[in-house]
Design a protein around this motif. Structure first.
Motif, short mmCIF file in Angstrom:
data_model
loop_
_atom_site.label_atom_id
_atom_site.label_comp_id
_atom_site.label_asym_id
_atom_site.label_seq_id
_atom_site.Cartn_x
_atom_site.Cartn_y
_atom_site.Cartn_z
N TRP A 23 0.83 -1.20 0.00
CA TRP A 23 0.00 0.00 0.00
C TRP A 23 0.87 1.26 0.00
O TRP A 23 0.62 2.19 -0.75
N LEU A 24 1.91 1.26 0.85
CA LEU A 24 2.81 2.42 0.89
C LEU A 24 3.47 2.64 -0.47
O LEU A 24 3.54 3.78 -0.96
N GLU A 25 3.94 1.56 -1.10
CA GLU A 25 4.55 1.69 -2.42
C GLU A 25 3.56 2.24 -3.44
O GLU A 25 3.91 3.07 -4.27
N SER A 26 2.30 1.82 -3.35
CA SER A 26 1.29 2.32 -4.29
C SER A 26 1.00 3.80 -4.05
O SER A 26 0.48 4.48 -4.93
N CYS A 27 1.35 4.30 -2.85
CA CYS A 27 1.17 5.72 -2.52
C CYS A 27 2.44 6.54 -2.79
O CYS A 27 2.50 7.72 -2.47
N GLY A 28 3.48 5.90 -3.36
CA GLY A 28 4.69 6.61 -3.73
C GLY A 28 5.86 6.48 -2.76
O GLY A 28 6.92 7.05 -3.01
N TRP A 29 5.69 5.75 -1.67
CA TRP A 29 6.78 5.55 -0.71
C TRP A 29 7.75 4.50 -1.24
O TRP A 29 7.37 3.60 -1.98
N THR A 30 9.01 4.60 -0.82
CA THR A 30 10.02 3.60 -1.11
C THR A 30 10.27 2.81 0.17
O THR A 30 10.55 3.41 1.22
N ILE A 31 10.15 1.51 0.09
CA ILE A 31 10.41 0.66 1.25
C ILE A 31 11.92 0.45 1.33
O ILE A 31 12.52 -0.12 0.42
N LEU A 32 12.53 0.92 2.41
CA LEU A 32 13.98 0.78 2.60
C LEU A 32 14.33 -0.53 3.28
O LEU A 32 15.32 -1.18 2.93
N HIS A 33 13.54 -0.89 4.29
CA HIS A 33 13.83 -2.11 5.06
C HIS A 33 12.54 -2.72 5.59
O HIS A 33 11.58 -2.00 5.87
N ARG A 34 12.58 -4.03 5.74
CA ARG A 34 11.51 -4.77 6.40
C ARG A 34 12.13 -5.51 7.58
O ARG A 34 13.20 -6.10 7.45
N ARG A 35 11.48 -5.45 8.72
CA ARG A 35 11.94 -6.13 9.94
C ARG A 35 13.40 -5.80 10.25
O ARG A 35 14.22 -6.68 10.48
N TRP A 36 13.69 -4.49 10.28
CA TRP A 36 15.04 -4.04 10.59
C TRP A 36 15.30 -4.20 12.08
O TRP A 36 14.50 -3.76 12.90
N ARG A 37 16.40 -4.86 12.43
CA ARG A 37 16.68 -5.19 13.83
C ARG A 37 17.93 -4.50 14.35
O ARG A 37 18.89 -4.30 13.62
N SER A 38 17.85 -4.19 15.63
CA SER A 38 19.02 -3.76 16.39
C SER A 38 18.94 -4.46 17.74
O SER A 38 18.00 -5.20 18.00
N ARG A 39 19.89 -4.17 18.60
CA ARG A 39 19.85 -4.82 19.92
C ARG A 39 18.66 -4.34 20.74
O ARG A 39 18.26 -4.98 21.70
N TRP A 40 18.05 -3.23 20.37
CA TRP A 40 16.91 -2.69 21.11
C TRP A 40 15.58 -3.28 20.67
O TRP A 40 14.60 -3.23 21.39
N GLY A 41 15.52 -3.78 19.44
CA GLY A 41 14.25 -4.30 18.96
C GLY A 41 14.20 -4.35 17.44
O GLY A 41 15.23 -4.38 16.78
N GLU A 42 12.98 -4.32 16.94
CA GLU A 42 12.75 -4.46 15.51
C GLU A 42 11.73 -3.42 15.05
O GLU A 42 10.80 -3.09 15.78
N ILE A 43 11.96 -2.91 13.85
CA ILE A 43 10.99 -2.02 13.21
C ILE A 43 10.44 -2.79 12.01
O ILE A 43 11.20 -3.27 11.17
N ASP A 44 9.12 -2.88 11.95
CA ASP A 44 8.48 -3.68 10.91
C ASP A 44 8.80 -3.17 9.51
O ASP A 44 9.18 -3.95 8.63
N ILE A 45 8.64 -1.86 9.28
CA ILE A 45 8.89 -1.28 7.96
C ILE A 45 9.55 0.09 8.15
O ILE A 45 9.12 0.87 9.00
N ILE A 46 10.57 0.35 7.35
CA ILE A 46 11.16 1.68 7.28
C ILE A 46 10.97 2.14 5.84
O ILE A 46 11.39 1.46 4.90
N ALA A 47 10.28 3.27 5.69
CA ALA A 47 9.95 3.76 4.35
C ALA A 47 10.36 5.22 4.21
O ALA A 47 10.44 5.96 5.19
N GLU A 48 10.60 5.62 2.96
CA GLU A 48 11.05 6.98 2.66
C GLU A 48 10.15 7.60 1.59
O GLU A 48 9.75 6.94 0.64
N TYR A 49 9.87 8.89 1.78
CA TYR A 49 9.11 9.65 0.79
C TYR A 49 9.53 11.11 0.93
O TYR A 49 9.32 11.72 1.97
N THR A 50 10.11 11.66 -0.12
CA THR A 50 10.54 13.07 -0.18
C THR A 50 11.12 13.60 1.14
O THR A 50 10.51 14.42 1.80
N GLN A 51 12.27 13.10 1.48
CA GLN A 51 13.02 13.55 2.66
C GLN A 51 12.29 13.28 3.99
O GLN A 51 12.55 13.93 4.99
#
Length: 168
Positions: A23-51
């Motif tokens: 859905w985000l991609e269809s709205c013009g967003w770029t998906i940078l990462h899915r399930r990005w992990r660090s020692r603190w936890g996980e982010i399901d989706i990281i997306a970018e759109y015009t800065q």
């Protein structure tokens, strides 16, 4: 993003994330990462759109779930974990540090599709369909259909808990 056959989906959470990402991609967003992990936890989706960077928590629940469709699971402790994980992401990708950042929440609902009584099941890829009723609360923003589940994107909340982010 690759389209995996439905048999490769481990749970409805992954399907919900697929729905939101598509859905985000269809709205013009770029998906940078899915399930990005660090020692603190996980982010399901990281997306970018015009800065702008969106750190997105996806909550997918079965119809009539006990926790208000996933909203009750986004407690301050969960928000803090996501915020710390976002800070780790920005430290790892300093070229994104000057972007506007926000924390979004997506609420998806999943319904199991009854199995038809056929001898050879037809396997198809998940299909995303955008709803034309996005301004009515009773309708979904988008839906995804697989042979086993029907998912709807019920709500997308931009800046759901932005008070925790430190852009400086």
């Amino acid at each position: 993003m690759s389209d995996l056959p439905p048999s490769n989906y481990p749970d409805i959470g992954t399907l919900g994330e697929d729905l939101v990402a598509q859905w985000l991609e269809s709205c013009g967003w770029t998906i940078l990462h899915r399930r990005w992990r660090s020692r603190w936890g996980e982010i399901d989706i990281i997306a970018e759109y015009t800065q702008t960077l969106a750190f997105i928590e996806v909550k997918t629940r079965s119809t009539g779930s006990w926790d208000s469709g996933g909203r009750d699971a986004i407690k301050p402790s969960k928000q803090e974990k996501i915020s710390r994980t976002a800070q780790m992401y920005l430290a790892k990708f300093p070229e994104k540090a000057d972007f506007n950042c926000r924390f979004d929440v997506a609420i998806a609902e999943a319904q199991k599709v009854p199995s038809p009584k056929i001898l050879s099941p037809k396997i198809s890829s998940p299909k995303l369909l955008k709803s034309s009723h996005t301004n009515e609360k009773s309708h979904s923003l988008a839906f995804l259909s697989t042979p086993s589940h029907y998912l709807t994107l019920q709500e997308y909340i931009p800046g759901a808990f932005d008070s925790l982010i430190d852009n400086g």
